[in-house]
Enzyme design. Structure first.
Site, short mmCIF file in Angstrom:
data_model
loop_
_atom_site.label_atom_id
_atom_site.label_comp_id
_atom_site.label_asym_id
_atom_site.label_seq_id
_atom_site.Cartn_x
_atom_site.Cartn_y
_atom_site.Cartn_z
N GLU A 1 0.86 -1.19 0.00
CA GLU A 1 0.00 0.00 0.00
C GLU A 1 0.89 1.24 0.00
O GLU A 1 1.59 1.51 0.98
CB GLU A 1 -0.91 0.01 1.24
CG GLU A 1 -1.74 1.28 1.40
CD GLU A 1 -2.34 1.42 2.78
OE1 GLU A 1 -2.57 2.57 3.21
OE2 GLU A 1 -2.58 0.39 3.45
N LYS B 1 -10.70 -1.64 8.26
CA LYS B 1 -9.39 -1.46 8.90
C LYS B 1 -9.60 -0.82 10.27
O LYS B 1 -10.11 0.30 10.36
CB LYS B 1 -8.50 -0.58 8.03
CG LYS B 1 -7.10 -0.37 8.59
CD LYS B 1 -6.30 0.59 7.74
CE LYS B 1 -6.69 2.03 8.00
NZ LYS B 1 -5.79 2.99 7.33
#
Length: 209
Positions: free
Chosen positions: A45, A131
Site C-alpha cells: 500500500e 481497517k
C-alpha cells in the site's frame, strides 16, 4: 462490487500482510514491491502522504505488482489512484465519497474505523474489509470483541502492529494485518535499501508462524 470484494478478502486470507509505505520519496516503486515480495509480503500500500504517489503506483502496477493506495480522503484521490493502477483503496476513516468513487470503478476499499458504530457504517458503505485503526489502542482482544456483534465482518489491524504482536491480532480474529515502519522504514525506502527491506519482511512474516 460483490465479486471484487470477495476476491480481495480471499486473497488477504491467503496472504494476510499489507506493507504500508510512508516515505518522503521512493526511488523505484517496482523494486520496492519486489523486495517485499521476496520477503513474503504480497500486498503493498503506497499512500497519498508520499509525493507523486500516482507515478509510483503506475510504475509498480506496470511491473505486474498488486499495489493499492492509502490515506485516500477524497473521490478525486480515489479516481487518480485507480487510474494509476491501484487495485484496492485504503482510507484512514469513514469516507463516503471515496466509497462511491470506488464502487463506480469496481475497486474494493478497505475502510478505516475504530468504534462499533463506525464498523457498521463502513459495512453499509460497501467496504470489502474494515481497517481498525489505530489497532494498538485496544489491542488484539478488541478484534474478538468486535466479532461478537459482527461475526462476518472482515477486520484488518493497522497501527502499532509489529512482529511481536501480529500473530496475536490474527489469532483474535483479524483477517489481515498492516506492517508499517518496522518493515518499511522511510529511510530504508528512500535509500533504496531493498536487501534490508526484504530482511525485515522475512522477519515479520516468520513471526506469523
Amino acid at each position: 462490487m460483490g465479486s471484487e470484494n470477495a476476491e480481495l478478502r480471499a486473497q488477504l486470507a491467503a496472504r494476510p500482510v499489507i506493507a504500508v509505505v510512508r516515505a518522503p520519496e521512493i526511488p523505484d516503486a517496482a523494486a520496492l514491491c519486489e523486495a517485499l515480495a521476496a520477503g513474503g509480503i504480497a500486498w503493498t500500500e503506497l499512500t497519498f502522504t508520499t509525493p507523486e504517489v500516482t507515478r509510483h503506483l503506475a510504475a509498480a502496477a506496470q511491473a505486474g505488482h498488486r499495489v493499492g493506495v492509502g490515506t485516500v480522503l477524497t473521490a478525486e484521490q480515489a479516481r487518480a489512484g485507480i487510474a494509476a493502477g491501484a487495485t484496492f483503496l485504503v482510507t484512514p476513516g469513514l469516507r463516503p465519497a471515496v466509497a462511491e468513487a470506488a464502487r463506480a470503478a469496481g475497486t474494493p476499499v478497505v475502510m478505516g474505523a475504530l468504534t462499533p458504530s463506525e464498523v457498521a457504517d463502513a459495512v453499509d458503505l460497501g467496504a470489502a474489509a474494515v481497517k481498525i485503526f489505530p489497532a494498538k489502542v485496544f489491542g488484539p482482544g478488541y478484534f474478538k470483541d468486535l466479532h461478537g456483534p459482527y461475526p462476518g465482518v472482515p477486520l484488518v489491524a493497522s497501527g502499532g502492529v509489529n512482529a511481536g504482536n501480529a500473530r496475536a491480532f490474527l489469532d483474535h480474529g483479524a483477517l489481515a494485518v498492516c506492517a508499517g515502519t518496522d518493515v518499511v522504514p522511510p529511510q530504508a525506502v528512500a535509500a533504496g535499501d531493498w536487501a534490508e527491506i526484504t530482511r525485515r519482511a522475512k522477519e515479520f512474516t516468520a513471526s506469523l508462524g
